[in-house]
Design a protein around this motif. Structure first.
Motif, short mmCIF file in Angstrom:
data_model
loop_
_atom_site.label_atom_id
_atom_site.label_comp_id
_atom_site.label_asym_id
_atom_site.label_seq_id
_atom_site.Cartn_x
_atom_site.Cartn_y
_atom_site.Cartn_z
N PHE A 1 29.23 -0.18 -49.62
CA PHE A 1 28.20 -0.71 -48.38
C PHE A 1 27.04 -0.03 -48.38
CE2 PHE A 1 32.80 -1.30 -47.71
CZ PHE A 1 32.87 -2.61 -47.03
N ALA A 2 26.05 -0.78 -47.94
CA ALA A 2 24.67 -0.30 -48.00
C ALA A 2 24.30 -0.35 -46.54
CB ALA A 2 23.63 -1.21 -48.76
N LEU A 3 23.54 0.68 -45.93
CA LEU A 3 23.23 0.58 -44.49
C LEU A 3 21.88 -0.05 -44.36
CD1 LEU A 3 23.45 2.05 -41.61
CD2 LEU A 3 22.11 4.10 -42.65
N VAL A 4 21.90 -0.95 -43.44
CA VAL A 4 20.78 -1.62 -43.19
C VAL A 4 20.02 -1.37 -42.07
CG1 VAL A 4 20.06 -4.20 -42.64
CG2 VAL A 4 21.97 -3.90 -44.44
N ALA A 5 20.80 -0.92 -40.90
CA ALA A 5 20.05 -0.44 -39.57
C ALA A 5 21.11 0.51 -38.85
CB ALA A 5 19.71 -1.78 -38.73
N ALA A 6 20.42 1.36 -38.26
CA ALA A 6 21.02 2.18 -37.69
C ALA A 6 20.26 2.62 -36.15
CB ALA A 6 21.25 3.56 -38.26
N GLU A 7 21.01 2.42 -34.92
CA GLU A 7 20.31 2.57 -33.76
C GLU A 7 21.11 3.50 -32.98
OE1 GLU A 7 20.57 -1.17 -32.29
OE2 GLU A 7 18.90 -2.17 -33.61
N ALA A 8 20.36 4.50 -32.14
CA ALA A 8 21.08 5.08 -31.20
C ALA A 8 21.13 4.27 -29.75
CB ALA A 8 20.28 6.33 -31.00
N ALA A 9 22.06 4.40 -28.88
CA ALA A 9 22.17 3.57 -27.80
C ALA A 9 22.90 4.65 -26.70
CB ALA A 9 23.02 2.30 -28.05
N THR A 10 22.53 4.35 -25.45
CA THR A 10 23.28 4.99 -24.35
C THR A 10 23.87 3.87 -23.54
OG1 THR A 10 21.52 6.62 -24.31
CG2 THR A 10 22.76 6.47 -22.16
N HIS A 11 25.07 4.19 -23.39
CA HIS A 11 25.79 3.05 -22.64
C HIS A 11 26.21 3.72 -21.47
CE1 HIS A 11 29.04 0.23 -21.20
NE2 HIS A 11 29.73 1.16 -21.50
N THR A 12 26.13 2.86 -20.24
CA THR A 12 26.20 3.18 -18.77
C THR A 12 27.38 2.68 -18.37
OG1 THR A 12 24.03 3.67 -18.40
CG2 THR A 12 25.45 3.65 -16.42
N THR A 13 28.63 3.67 -18.17
CA THR A 13 29.88 2.90 -17.47
C THR A 13 29.77 2.14 -16.38
OG1 THR A 13 30.56 5.06 -16.50
CG2 THR A 13 30.95 4.98 -18.77
N PRO A 14 30.67 1.46 -15.84
CA PRO A 14 30.67 0.88 -14.43
C PRO A 14 30.47 1.96 -13.48
CG PRO A 14 32.40 -0.32 -15.87
CD PRO A 14 31.93 0.85 -16.77
N TRP A 15 30.89 3.13 -13.72
CA TRP A 15 30.70 3.99 -12.58
C TRP A 15 29.54 5.06 -12.61
CZ3 TRP A 15 35.21 2.86 -15.09
CH2 TRP A 15 35.58 3.58 -16.13
N GLY A 16 28.70 4.67 -13.73
CA GLY A 16 27.34 5.39 -13.84
C GLY A 16 27.35 6.57 -14.84
N VAL A 17 28.29 6.90 -15.53
CA VAL A 17 28.28 8.01 -16.65
C VAL A 17 27.51 7.44 -17.85
CG1 VAL A 17 29.69 9.37 -18.03
CG2 VAL A 17 30.43 8.86 -15.71
N GLU A 18 26.94 8.11 -18.50
CA GLU A 18 26.03 7.96 -19.76
C GLU A 18 26.93 8.12 -20.97
OE1 GLU A 18 22.11 9.17 -19.57
OE2 GLU A 18 21.34 7.64 -18.12
N GLN A 19 27.06 7.31 -21.96
CA GLN A 19 27.71 7.82 -23.20
C GLN A 19 26.74 7.39 -24.30
OE1 GLN A 19 31.13 5.11 -22.83
NE2 GLN A 19 32.52 6.82 -21.76
N ARG A 20 26.48 8.41 -25.29
CA ARG A 20 25.99 8.16 -26.49
C ARG A 20 26.50 7.48 -27.50
NH1 ARG A 20 22.46 9.08 -22.84
NH2 ARG A 20 21.74 11.28 -22.36
N PHE A 21 26.08 6.57 -28.04
CA PHE A 21 26.76 5.40 -29.08
C PHE A 21 25.83 5.72 -30.46
CE2 PHE A 21 29.56 4.02 -26.19
CZ PHE A 21 30.81 3.35 -26.71
#
Length: 209
Positions: free
Chosen positions: A175-195
């Protein structure tokens, strides 16, 4: 409690919008799927799709060969009820992906937050075996997991955190890596999670899987 019982309990006791991973608009997943397969005829499987709204958005975008796989039939029942008559345009599979033998191949494998729950190497290997069986050379894999600075646990379970290099190593040389992105998901109760969101392409070489 085994994996199936755990997720049946989660989806049987919590509202669709009351789980930490809920997204009203799964923007990054949609963007990566469109990048991998802009043609609506492409086969897309959402592994661990549960009650996610991703399938709704893919149908609205014109995708016509959609499959949603999840270990919980409660989760899939919610998605089907939400879609109504449109649910008949989707293939639904209730199974544990680590015990699954695909009967066909797809152009895009999408997984937002299933793989990171597999902390045992044997479970990871079984997941990757199913992934390889489900994808022909040239197909794409979208994996989104908790990042190294993301949560250590989710839904009461430990998780394995990854960056793009770690996911590339775990998938192997096929498998060859094509793209990678950092993301911050905010839960329904406002907590940030790094993805970490990644897009891989299965190479024409069959070496490494």
């Amino acid at each position: 409690m085994d994996r199936e019982s755990h997720w049946q309990g989660v989806y049987g006791s919590k509202a669709e919008t009351a789980v930490s991973w809920y997204e009203a608009q799964p923007r990054q997943s949609l963007d990566l799927i469109r990048r991998a397969a802009p043609d609506g005829a492409a086969g897309v499987i959402d592994v661990g799709g549960g009650a996610s709204t991703l399938v709704d958005h893919l149908l609205a975008a014109g995708y016509r060969d959609l499959t949603v796989l999840d270990i919980s039939d409660h989760a899939l029942a919610r998605a089907k009820a939400r879609l109504g008559a449109a649910a008949s345009r989707v293939a639904w599979i209730v199974t544990d992906v680590t015990r699954w033998q695909p009967a066909r191949t797809w152009d895009v494998w999408h997984d937002r937050a299933v793989f990171h729950f597999l902390t045992a190497p044997d479970d990871q290997d079984a997941y990757l075996a199913a992934l390889r069986a489900a994808l022909a050379p040239g197909a794409f894999v979208i994996l989104a997991t908790f990042a190294p600075d993301g949560p250590e646990r989710c839904s009461g379970l430990p998780v394995q955190r990854y960056d793009a290099a770690m996911l590339a190593h775990r998938l192997g040389p096929g498998f060859a890596l094509v793209a990678a992105e950092a993301a911050t998901h905010t839960t329904p109760w406002g907590v940030e999670q790094r993805f970490t969101h990644t897009l891989f392409r299965r190479t024409l070489s069959m070496s490494g899987g």
